[in-house]
Every structure is written in C-alpha cells, then in structure tokens.
Design a protein around this motif. Structure first.
Motif, PDB file in Angstrom:
ATOM      1  N   GLY A   1     -36.882 -27.290  -5.876  1.00 29.05           N
ATOM      2  CA  GLY A   1     -37.174 -28.713  -5.968  1.00 29.05           C
ATOM      3  C   GLY A   1     -38.202 -29.195  -4.967  1.00 29.05           C
ATOM      4  O   GLY A   1     -38.661 -30.333  -5.046  1.00 29.05           O
ATOM      5  N   PHE A   2     -38.599 -28.318  -4.049  1.00 30.10           N
ATOM      6  CA  PHE A   2     -39.563 -28.675  -3.007  1.00 30.10           C
ATOM      7  C   PHE A   2     -40.953 -28.799  -3.611  1.00 30.10           C
ATOM      8  O   PHE A   2     -41.421 -27.914  -4.327  1.00 30.10           O
ATOM      9  CB  PHE A   2     -39.545 -27.606  -1.911  1.00 30.10           C
ATOM     10  CG  PHE A   2     -40.485 -27.866  -0.769  1.00 30.10           C
ATOM     11  CD1 PHE A   2     -40.370 -29.022  -0.011  1.00 30.10           C
ATOM     12  CD2 PHE A   2     -41.475 -26.951  -0.440  1.00 30.10           C
ATOM     13  CE1 PHE A   2     -41.227 -29.265   1.050  1.00 30.10           C
ATOM     14  CE2 PHE A   2     -42.341 -27.178   0.620  1.00 30.10           C
ATOM     15  CZ  PHE A   2     -42.208 -28.342   1.365  1.00 30.10           C
ATOM     16  N   GLU A   3     -41.642 -29.901  -3.329  1.00 30.47           N
ATOM     17  CA  GLU A   3     -42.937 -30.168  -3.950  1.00 30.47           C
ATOM     18  C   GLU A   3     -44.091 -29.497  -3.222  1.00 30.47           C
ATOM     19  O   GLU A   3     -45.202 -29.445  -3.745  1.00 30.47           O
ATOM     20  CB  GLU A   3     -43.164 -31.676  -4.034  1.00 30.47           C
ATOM     21  CG  GLU A   3     -42.173 -32.384  -4.960  1.00 30.47           C
ATOM     22  CD  GLU A   3     -42.462 -33.863  -5.091  1.00 30.47           C
ATOM     23  OE1 GLU A   3     -43.386 -34.343  -4.407  1.00 30.47           O
ATOM     24  OE2 GLU A   3     -41.763 -34.538  -5.867  1.00 30.47           O
ATOM     25  N   GLY A   4     -43.844 -28.994  -2.007  1.00 27.08           N
ATOM     26  CA  GLY A   4     -44.899 -28.310  -1.277  1.00 27.08           C
ATOM     27  C   GLY A   4     -44.914 -26.828  -1.606  1.00 27.08           C
ATOM     28  O   GLY A   4     -44.392 -26.390  -2.627  1.00 27.08           O
ATOM     29  N   ALA A   5     -45.534 -26.061  -0.723  1.00 25.53           N
ATOM     30  CA  ALA A   5     -45.623 -24.612  -0.910  1.00 25.53           C
ATOM     31  C   ALA A   5     -44.568 -23.919  -0.056  1.00 25.53           C
ATOM     32  O   ALA A   5     -44.221 -24.394   1.026  1.00 25.53           O
ATOM     33  CB  ALA A   5     -47.018 -24.112  -0.527  1.00 25.53           C
TER      34      ALA A   5
END
Length: 271
Positions: free
Chosen positions: A113-117
């Motif tokens: 669910g993390f939108e970053g890398a």
C-alpha cells in the motif's frame, strides 16, 4: 555513504532505512512512548499512542521499556520511528526477522500500500513473492535486473541456469512467470489507492463519531440548558453539522469499499 563512486539524489528526497542492527540504537531504558515523544513533542498523548497503535504497540506495550520488548515489538517500534517523516523511499534490510505471522502479514499489506519506492533485502521468500515487482541480482561486482522469478534464481544458484539469465544486456526476454509477476505488481499498484481511499474515509467517519460523542457528553452536563442556553444551542448546531459530515463520510466510505471489493473480485477472477 557510498564506499566508492557517487550518490546523487533530489535535495528533498527522504529515505528511511531499516536494519536489524539499528535496534541496538533504541534506548533500552526508554519506553516506546518515550521514543515517540522525542519525535512528537507538541502532540497530544492520544496522538502519540495512536501512532504507536498503528504499529501494533498498544498501551500496555507503549509503557514497556525497550529493553524488555520482544524482538518483534522492537522491530515494530523501529519501523514506527524510521518511517515517521513520511519517506519517499524505504530501504528494508531483513524486516521480517523476529516478526510473528500477523505482523508479517501487516508488513506485506503496508509495503504493497506504500505509494513510494521500496528496496527490499530479505531471505523471506513469501515476502519477496508478495511484494517485489522487480528482482535485482548482485553478482561479481555488479547489480543488474533479474528477468526471472525466485525459482529461476534457485536454479541459477544450483548451476542449472546460465549466468546470462542474470539480467545483463544479453539476457533473454522475460518468460511467462516474470510477466505474471509484473502483472500482479501492476494490479497491486492499481488497488493501493483504492485501499487508501477506503481507509481515509473510514478514519474520518470514526473521527466524526468521536466528535459527536464528545458533544453529547457536553449536552448531558447537568443544568446546561438553564445555566448556558446559548452554549447548549451552539452544541446542537455543531452536532447537526457533525452528523451531516458523518453521513457524507460513511457514504464515501461505502462507495470506496465497494470499488475496492470490485477491484479485488476482478483480481481473484484473473488469478
């Protein structure tokens, strides 16, 4: 710092690094609550405890000295600390060490669910297969994309696959398993914002429910209507507005949850 060469990044890039040895940096005499207070000096007690609760550290554990926490609890505390600033990139070095099954499942959901890398270094095959959309092979002083899955990598290590499969410029095109893995990663990326939207409205609905409960307690004060009729009238107005916002939040929550369910049903059908 790089041991050689150069490392370039955007000046606003925020990178969070988690490694097992960093657990030693926790102050063993300070509780989890003490640690989070250092990062949230101006926050309320409820906000601090809510932050710890999101990482599986309820009130009973929040007051326990770090030195007395289990390995998994220390890992969860460290994750709460290193991700506090909302990083753009997470570097996770063996993040599942000491975590129980429920915590591992929660970690997988958080990564997906993390939108970053996320750069993930792990021996946990299930974690890698559940979260990684690209594999990289460190080999003979180089790091290159590996066009294959973990089973292909196992065969490579056992000598049953040519080194060219390591993802160098001469590597063969991705096979069907690689395509399926990348397609699954793309589906997770599509679903992640739907999860976030549903969670956002659920949180807002709970917040508004709390606001209404607080107002109701104020309205229940003995003698309020006779003593402070203007204040009572104002509380009624605030309650009506909170109810209106709650209705909207619950409607948005239901719509977002339905969209998420439809997306998950479609994913199950494709699987």
């Amino acid at each position: 710092q790089p041991s050689a060469g150069h490392f370039r990044k955007h000046k606003k890039l925020n990178v969070a690094y988690f490694a097992q040895h960093q657990i030693e940096a926790l102050n063993p005499k300070h509780s989890a609550y003490d640690h989070i207070c250092e990062l949230m000096p101006d926050a309320t007690e409820a906000q601090r405890r809510a932050r710890l609760g999101r990482f599986g550290l309820p009130q009973s554990k929040a007051e326990t000295k770090a030195g007395d926490l289990s390995g998994g609890e220390k890992s969860r505390l460290l994750l709460a600390l290193v991700t506090f600033e909302g990083p753009h990139v997470l570097i996770l070095d063996e993040p599942t060490n000491h975590l129980d099954m429920d915590s591992r499942a929660a970690l997988k959901d958080a990564i997906n669910g993390f939108e970053g890398a996320v750069v993930l270094i792990s021996h946990d095959r299930d974690l890698i297969e559940s979260c990684a959309d690209r594999l990289w092979l460190a080999h003979e002083g180089t790091v290159a994309s590996f066009d294959g899955d973990l089973e292909d990598y196992r065969r490579l290590l056992s000598g049953h696959a040519p080194a060219e499969n390591s993802g160098s410029k001469q590597a063969s095109p991705p096979d069907e398993k690689t395509k399926r893995r990348r397609a699954a990663a793309a589906r997770r990326a599509d679903i992640a914002p739907l999860k976030a939207e549903a969670a956002r409205w659920e949180k807002e609905a709970k917040r508004l429910q709390g606001v209404i409960e607080t107002i109701d307690k104020g309205l229940a004060a003995p003698g309020l209507y006779d003593r402070e009729p203007a204040a009572a009238a104002e509380l009624f107005k605030k309650r009506a507005k909170a109810e209106e916002l709650l209705d909207a939040a619950e409607t948005n929550w239901l719509e977002a949850s339905e969209a998420l369910d439809n997306a998950l049903s479609g994913e199950d059908a494709r699987a």
